[in-house]
Design an enzyme around this catalytic site. Sequence first.
Site, PDB file in Angstrom:
ATOM      1  N   TYR A  22       2.799   0.109  -3.559  1.00 22.16           N
ATOM      2  CA  TYR A  22       1.425  -0.205  -3.989  1.00 22.16           C
ATOM      3  C   TYR A  22       0.614   1.044  -4.318  1.00 22.16           C
ATOM      4  O   TYR A  22       1.042   2.166  -4.076  1.00 22.16           O
ATOM      5  CB  TYR A  22       0.707  -1.135  -3.030  1.00 22.16           C
ATOM      6  CG  TYR A  22       0.484  -0.759  -1.582  1.00 22.16           C
ATOM      7  CD1 TYR A  22       0.703   0.502  -1.071  1.00 22.16           C
ATOM      8  CD2 TYR A  22       0.013  -1.744  -0.694  1.00 22.16           C
ATOM      9  CE1 TYR A  22       0.469   0.796   0.267  1.00 22.16           C
ATOM     10  CE2 TYR A  22      -0.226  -1.465   0.635  1.00 22.16           C
ATOM     11  CZ  TYR A  22       0.002  -0.189   1.109  1.00 22.16           C
ATOM     12  OH  TYR A  22      -0.241   0.088   2.426  1.00 22.16           O
ATOM     13  N   GLU A  23      -0.550   0.800  -4.930  1.00 18.66           N
ATOM     14  CA  GLU A  23      -1.393   1.864  -5.502  1.00 18.66           C
ATOM     15  C   GLU A  23      -0.649   2.675  -6.562  1.00 18.66           C
ATOM     16  O   GLU A  23      -0.840   3.877  -6.685  1.00 18.66           O
ATOM     17  CB  GLU A  23      -1.929   2.795  -4.403  1.00 18.66           C
ATOM     18  CG  GLU A  23      -2.849   2.123  -3.415  1.00 18.66           C
ATOM     19  CD  GLU A  23      -4.048   1.470  -4.081  1.00 18.66           C
ATOM     20  OE1 GLU A  23      -4.461   1.928  -5.152  1.00 18.66           O
ATOM     21  OE2 GLU A  23      -4.555   0.482  -3.514  1.00 18.66           O
ATOM     22  N   GLY A  24       0.187   2.008  -7.320  1.00 15.43           N
ATOM     23  CA  GLY A  24       0.984   2.673  -8.344  1.00 15.43           C
ATOM     24  C   GLY A  24       2.320   3.083  -7.760  1.00 15.43           C
ATOM     25  O   GLY A  24       2.382   3.948  -6.885  1.00 15.43           O
TER      26      GLY A  24
END
Length: 592
Positions: free
Chosen positions: A440-442
Amino acid sequence: MADYQVPLKDMNFLLYDVFNADKLWQSLPTLAERVDRDTAEAILQGCAKIAEQEIAPLSRNGDETGVTFDAGNVTTAPGYKEAFKTYAEGGWTSLGGDPDFGGMGMPKMLTAFHEEMLCSADISFSLYPGLTAGAGLSLAKHGSEALKTRYLTRMYAGDWAASMCLTEAHAGTDLGMIRTKAVPQADDSYLVSGTKIFITAGEHDLTENIVHLVLAKLPDAPDGPRGISLFLVPKFHVNDDETIGEQNNVSCGSIEHKMGIHASATCVMNFDGAKGYLVGELNKGLACMFTMMNFERIGVGIQGLGAAERSYQNALEYAKDRIQGRSLSGVKSPDAQADSLLVHGDVRRMLLNMKALNEGSRALSTYVAMQLDIATYGTGEEQAKADQLVALMTPIAKAFFTDLGFESTVAGQQVFGGHGYVREWGQEQLVRDTRISQIYEGTNGIQAMDLLARKVAGSKGKLVLVFLEEVRAYIQESKNEAMQEFIQPLANATDELADLTEHLLLAAQTSPEELGCAANDYLHVFGYTAMAFVWAKMAEVSLAANDDKSFHESKVRTARYYFSRLLPRCQSLITSAKSGQSALFDIDEELF
């Protein structure tokens, strides 16, 4: 599982001996008014106490119980609501917040350690205040004075929480494809409609209101990312007298059932003509959201570090207590049936890998936090340089720390052997909880492309030069003979990073695919080299120290381990990165 103990000695060593944080704070007028060494030490001690005593004990039961969903309502695990109340009453929700709206305005060098403590104690718990802090940062920078006055003050007080609503079922990283719409109203509000998925802390019972930051497009917005705007959409409307009003047209449709972070609510959020308010400028929402996302990306990197520290503490205690087999060089514990696991070379390899990578990650995280503080509060050339380093190091902090964090949690599990695979020891929870941090978050692949394609190639190598010049200046200034065992391999690694950068930029001129094929290897070469830089700094301080000899001797010997056993990983990564795109793209799709 070992009782979590905050590594305060190491944190203070980094702050005051390696990076001279107290002197830096006094040189930046805004920070000089807010924090000194005594204040900082009191903050870290207070945070350590709540992390160890209030939050860490919740982790195991939180994982076992998880969150529950019933008709749109989410109930957190037993003890979470009480712990969050204690956390908020202690002022921890305001630690990094804007002082004009009730925040404490502490530097990132302090709040990064605060985040690490929370993540070591319980990643799931850390996500609730973490999302609120990130949203607060975006709102403080881009929101109107009216929005900040109404919402920030309550967020900093811990009365209200926040979420970040980006992802849609068909649009993950490619946010330009989002379909959520915002229709302008006569009173300057907007009606927001759409569905968001994977929304951390989208719904819960910890606070009386939740402030959603939502990416959406106006009906006539330009296509792609240029048409995205950011809106603040509260769960409950707020009356003119600041009391909570009726519920907005926002609801939680379901929660996800996940591999890990079970006590963190991951929600499907439905916005059905929900009333929202513009944050920043129309069609500039992605820039506003990236203020929060970059904060969260560094925070996710710290999640990897926090879990790795907990893993090391668990595995070390177990290895000391567990007797199994005999040393190859002869019996070490003749009065016992067997020697401890610490006599075995491979167990020492795993433990020292964790130790060296954890302490190196903590130092590198502190270095990045220092650049953030200079970029935020500094002036002139120093501020400009720090801003460039933050842009360069953010994807490294997110991806490198989480890759190493997952490696260290798996290594800790391996030290436990079969006991690491069963739930009662808690080690397998760390493996499951940490795995999401690489996604997550890229995803870490996206972070690698951000580093190599956007930051390095996009600046034609100029951003890398900022870092290389700083390291080379440090190498030139180091005349201490005792330091040469660290300086020479650091110099070699720095030259090899520079050579690899030049090679890839040249190769990309004729084959752009070279960047995508080499990005992951490149990020790790950069990470190990940057870690070598901060390990050299730690070794330099420890070699000159006259106090606490055991601590400093451990630092020097761990530095030697890093340079002899871990930095050489760069060699295989460089070979792989230089191998070119043909090995990946000369295989037709039907041959997969």
